[in-house]
Design an enzyme around this catalytic site. Structure first.
Site, PDB file in Angstrom:
ATOM      1  N   GLU A   1       7.479  54.764  -3.042  1.00  0.00           N
ATOM      2  CA  GLU A   1       8.036  56.074  -2.703  1.00  0.00           C
ATOM      3  C   GLU A   1       9.136  56.433  -3.698  1.00  0.00           C
ATOM      4  O   GLU A   1       9.817  55.557  -4.228  1.00  0.00           O
ATOM      5  CB  GLU A   1       8.616  56.063  -1.288  1.00  0.00           C
ATOM      6  CG  GLU A   1       7.551  55.914  -0.223  1.00  0.00           C
ATOM      7  CD  GLU A   1       8.131  55.884   1.184  1.00  0.00           C
ATOM      8  OE1 GLU A   1       7.347  55.987   2.129  1.00  0.00           O
ATOM      9  OE2 GLU A   1       9.374  55.753   1.318  1.00  0.00           O
TER      10      GLU A   1
ATOM     11  N   CYS B   1      15.718  49.281  11.661  1.00  0.00           N
ATOM     12  CA  CYS B   1      14.544  49.930  12.264  1.00  0.00           C
ATOM     13  C   CYS B   1      13.836  49.051  13.292  1.00  0.00           C
ATOM     14  O   CYS B   1      13.373  49.538  14.318  1.00  0.00           O
ATOM     15  CB  CYS B   1      13.557  50.332  11.165  1.00  0.00           C
ATOM     16  SG  CYS B   1      14.328  51.124   9.741  1.00  0.00           S
TER      17      CYS B   1
ATOM     18  N   SER C   1       8.902  59.515   0.343  1.00  0.00           N
ATOM     19  CA  SER C   1       9.438  59.224   1.670  1.00  0.00           C
ATOM     20  C   SER C   1       9.260  60.431   2.571  1.00  0.00           C
ATOM     21  O   SER C   1       9.225  61.577   2.115  1.00  0.00           O
ATOM     22  CB  SER C   1      10.920  58.876   1.565  1.00  0.00           C
ATOM     23  OG  SER C   1      11.543  58.918   2.827  1.00  0.00           O
TER      24      SER C   1
ATOM     25  N   CYS D   1       9.707  50.290  11.587  1.00  0.00           N
ATOM     26  CA  CYS D   1       9.699  50.898  10.257  1.00  0.00           C
ATOM     27  C   CYS D   1       8.278  51.263   9.816  1.00  0.00           C
ATOM     28  O   CYS D   1       7.280  50.764  10.339  1.00  0.00           O
ATOM     29  CB  CYS D   1      10.342  49.970   9.244  1.00  0.00           C
ATOM     30  SG  CYS D   1      10.681  50.741   7.641  1.00  0.00           S
ATOM     31  N   ASP D   2       8.240  52.092   8.790  1.00  0.00           N
ATOM     32  CA  ASP D   2       7.074  52.890   8.420  1.00  0.00           C
ATOM     33  C   ASP D   2       5.721  52.183   8.493  1.00  0.00           C
ATOM     34  O   ASP D   2       4.798  52.648   9.156  1.00  0.00           O
ATOM     35  CB  ASP D   2       7.252  53.417   6.993  1.00  0.00           C
ATOM     36  CG  ASP D   2       8.454  54.322   6.868  1.00  0.00           C
ATOM     37  OD1 ASP D   2       9.195  54.464   7.852  1.00  0.00           O
ATOM     38  OD2 ASP D   2       8.659  54.879   5.787  1.00  0.00           O
ATOM     39  N   LYS D   3       5.550  51.069   7.769  1.00  0.00           N
ATOM     40  CA  LYS D   3       4.206  50.500   7.639  1.00  0.00           C
ATOM     41  C   LYS D   3       3.801  49.674   8.842  1.00  0.00           C
ATOM     42  O   LYS D   3       2.621  49.340   8.993  1.00  0.00           O
ATOM     43  CB  LYS D   3       4.108  49.644   6.363  1.00  0.00           C
ATOM     44  CG  LYS D   3       4.531  50.373   5.111  1.00  0.00           C
ATOM     45  CD  LYS D   3       3.877  51.742   4.974  1.00  0.00           C
ATOM     46  CE  LYS D   3       4.493  52.567   3.877  1.00  0.00           C
ATOM     47  NZ  LYS D   3       5.902  52.939   4.099  1.00  0.00           N
TER      48      LYS D   3
ATOM     49  N   ASP E   1      11.444  50.171   3.919  1.00  0.00           N
ATOM     50  CA  ASP E   1      11.348  51.145   2.843  1.00  0.00           C
ATOM     51  C   ASP E   1      12.735  51.590   2.388  1.00  0.00           C
ATOM     52  O   ASP E   1      13.005  51.720   1.189  1.00  0.00           O
ATOM     53  CB  ASP E   1      10.557  52.366   3.310  1.00  0.00           C
ATOM     54  CG  ASP E   1       9.074  52.081   3.444  1.00  0.00           C
ATOM     55  OD1 ASP E   1       8.728  50.921   3.723  1.00  0.00           O
ATOM     56  OD2 ASP E   1       8.266  53.003   3.280  1.00  0.00           O
TER      57      ASP E   1
END
Length: 592
Positions: A472, A73, A498, A146-148, A105
């Site tokens: 998640e 990512c 997720s 990536c997500d965070k 994640d």
């Protein structure tokens, strides 16, 4: 030489003429770091790092890089930083790259490592703040993937109120398996198929070999792409910059243009506080709802609004969802991947669709100085709608009349809970509870085929404090789907899901079990009703029985070892307020 490069060179020349090595008239923070006789030692140190007098005469622009080798990512961000630096230098600024962290994640999912994911959001925000304040930087570009990393960087920009923006590294290209496009969600669901015996372990291995073909974030409208779209509609990222895939040939020039733009933001004094407004957050939420995006956006937009001092309540998401149609046919609820949205016309196309019908606040500002309406319309020349595209529907012909996420309340979730409805028509379910006090316990039961059609799987003590870290549950939900139970088994948790999750999955139950929320009192075989249309989640247990259970309940003996997990658990607030660390403290501050 391109027109953009010529304009940047002219801008740089003008800037340097105005700036001068000792001119403090621009009132930039960095002048307090590098200007004056008393700052000779600081200049000496910076010259040791390779900077010249001319470099230090310019505005100092931080590049907060979340590059890391633990996942695809963010893998391309190291190279992308060089292009951002090029743009900053062309526009008359001096780039200073620094690092922060990232937690994957997808890699950590289903393990104890996943507890670090949400906690990393706070560390990312804090580390960007500390470097920018510690080095008196004038502006900042945050490179995210990536997500965070996206909400963490957005929180930092809102908190710092420095001119700057986010640049999303872009989505991964889909893999190819037996002639079909595949993403990481296919692997998670294939695990369940392998456990059910419908595919072999060799087939699972063959799929894992090709599902992630290179750099870029997960390819559906999962959390990363949802948040990338949200921050563009919020105004914290230039429109259409994140939609260009990670390995696309156009990405380097997009990065250079962002570098040039951030210098203009510094020159113009354009700070997030000037455009992060109630209208901006309304737009971001509408984009999440219209794209069938991740439920994690609720958590993250609440946290960003908290940092920006913009009032936002969990029920605002439901109000916006009720009036916003689901338009983007994107996975996991739809057919297409993120790269398909870019080909179709991108976020700007989504924005134009919604603007035409008054579903976005076009007057909201953005980091580039344009209103959202101007930015969306001006992007059409470069990013026209692809003829015959099927990714983004028209408002009169939506996938659904209402948005992809709704908020539930009721005896099980007095503060609220979040459920994604995009991609399925399952709106009402009553079933017996199967309670588990950890994700691992639930996964073991699912793997052992001990969950039956009609059950309501309850996973608790996985909330922000109880986890700690609010893991998640994609491993569990993916296995249920893979076993063919995705349309017959509901799941609710005080943890998260997720963005790749689909089915009747209710997350963010608040208050969480660890603080004595009603979810802690559920027992096996209790009947639970989830009614999406009524926005309710209830438990068929009398008040008297619940009170007896409450009298017996004792807080769990979850004591993380001293360190970041322990500190987080002691400070984090409710998921219904964004799971921020200073929740409830702001009112107590003198002069607040």
């Amino acid at each position: 030489m391109s027109r953009a490069t010529v304009r940047a060179a002219e801008s740089r020349k003008e800037w340097l003429q105005n700036m001068g090595s000792g001119d403090q008239s621009m009132d930039l923070p960095s002048r307090g770091l590098v200007v004056g006789r008393e700052r000779a030692a600081a200049r000496a140190m910076l010259k040791g790092a390779g900077y010249t007098d001319e470099d230090l005469s310019r505005p100092l622009i931080g590049i907060a890089n979340t590059w890391i080798e633990t996942m695809p990512c963010n893998l391309g961000l190291r190279a992308l930083a060089a292009d951002v630096k090029r743009g900053i230098r062309e526009a008359g600024g001096t780039p200073m790259e620094f690092n922060t962290i990232a937690v994957s994640d997808g890699v950590a999912m289903g393990t104890q490592g996943m507890k670090a994911s949400l906690i990393s959001r706070e560390v990312i925000a804090d580390s960007i703040e500390l470097v920018c304040r510690g080095h008196l930087l004038d502006g900042v570009v945050a490179l995210v993937g990536c997500d965070k990393t996206i909400p963490g960087a957005a929180m930092a920009l809102a908190r710092l109120d420095l001119p700057g923006c986010l640049l999303y590294g872009g989505a991964i290209q889909p893999g190819k398996f037996r002639g079909q496009d595949v993403t990481i969600i296919d692997v998670f669901e294939a695990i369940g198929k392998a456990e059910a015996g419908t595919i072999s372990d060799q087939e699972l291995h063959d799929l894992e070999d090709v599902a992630c073909p290179g750099a870029g974030a997960c390819g559906g409208q999962f959390t990363a792409n949802t948040m990338a779209m949200a921050v563009e509609l919020l105004g914290l990222a230039p429109l259409q910059t994140g939609g260009v895939p990670a390995t696309d040939a156009a990405k380097p020039e997009v990065a250079a243009e962002v570098g040039r733009q951030v210098v203009a933001m510094v020159r113009d004094g354009r700070r997030p506080s000037t455009y992060l407004t109630e209208a901006s957050f309304t737009n971001a939420i509408a984009g999440v709802m219209a794209s069938g995006g991740s439920t994690n956006a609720v958590l993250h937009l609440l946290a960003i609004a908290h940092e920006a001092d913009v009032p936002l309540h969990i029920d605002d998401f439901d109000a916006i969802s009720r009036r916003t149609p689901w338009l983007a046919d994107l996975r996991p609820g739809g057919r297409f991947n993120a790269v398909d949205l870019t080909r179709a016309g991108g976020v700007a196309l989504m924005a134009r669709r919604l603007l035409e019908h008054g579903l976005l606040r076009g007057e909201a500002g953005t980091c580039t100085g344009e209103t959202l309406a101007v930015a969306a319309n001006s992007a059409e020349a470069r990013w026209p709608e692809l003829g015959g595209q099927e990714v983004v529907r028209s408002v009169p012909s939506p996938l659904s009349e209402t948005g992809g996420t709704v908020i539930l309340h009721g005896p099980l979730a007095p503060e609220g809970a979040v459920v994604k409805v995009a991609g399925h028509q399952w709106r009402l379910h009553t079933g017996p509870a199967r309670t588990f006090d950890s994700e691992e316990a639930a996964m073991a039961a699912v793997s052992a085929r001990q969950v039956a059609t009609g059950d309501v799987v309850v996973i608790r003590y996985e909330g922000p404090r109880g986890g700690p870290g609010m893991r998640e549950m994609l491993g569990v939900t993916g296995a249920l789907v893979g076993q063919g139970l995705g349309d017959s088994v509901a799941l609710l948790t005080d943890g998260r899901f997720s963005g790749a999750t689909h089915g009747l999955m209710v997350g963010h139950i608040a208050p969480e079990a660890a603080v004595g929320g009603p979810i802690s009192l559920v027992e096996d075989a209790d009947l639970i009703t989830i009614d999406v249309e009524q926005r309710s989640i209830s438990l068929a247990v009398s008040d008297a029985d619940l009170e007896m259970r409450r009298a017996r309940w004792r807080p769990p003996s979850i004591q993380p070892k001293p360190g970041v997990f322990s500190r987080y658990a002691s400070l984090v607030g409710s998921a219904a307020q964004g799971a921020v660390l200073d929740s409830g403290l702001r009112e107590a501050r003198p002069g607040a």
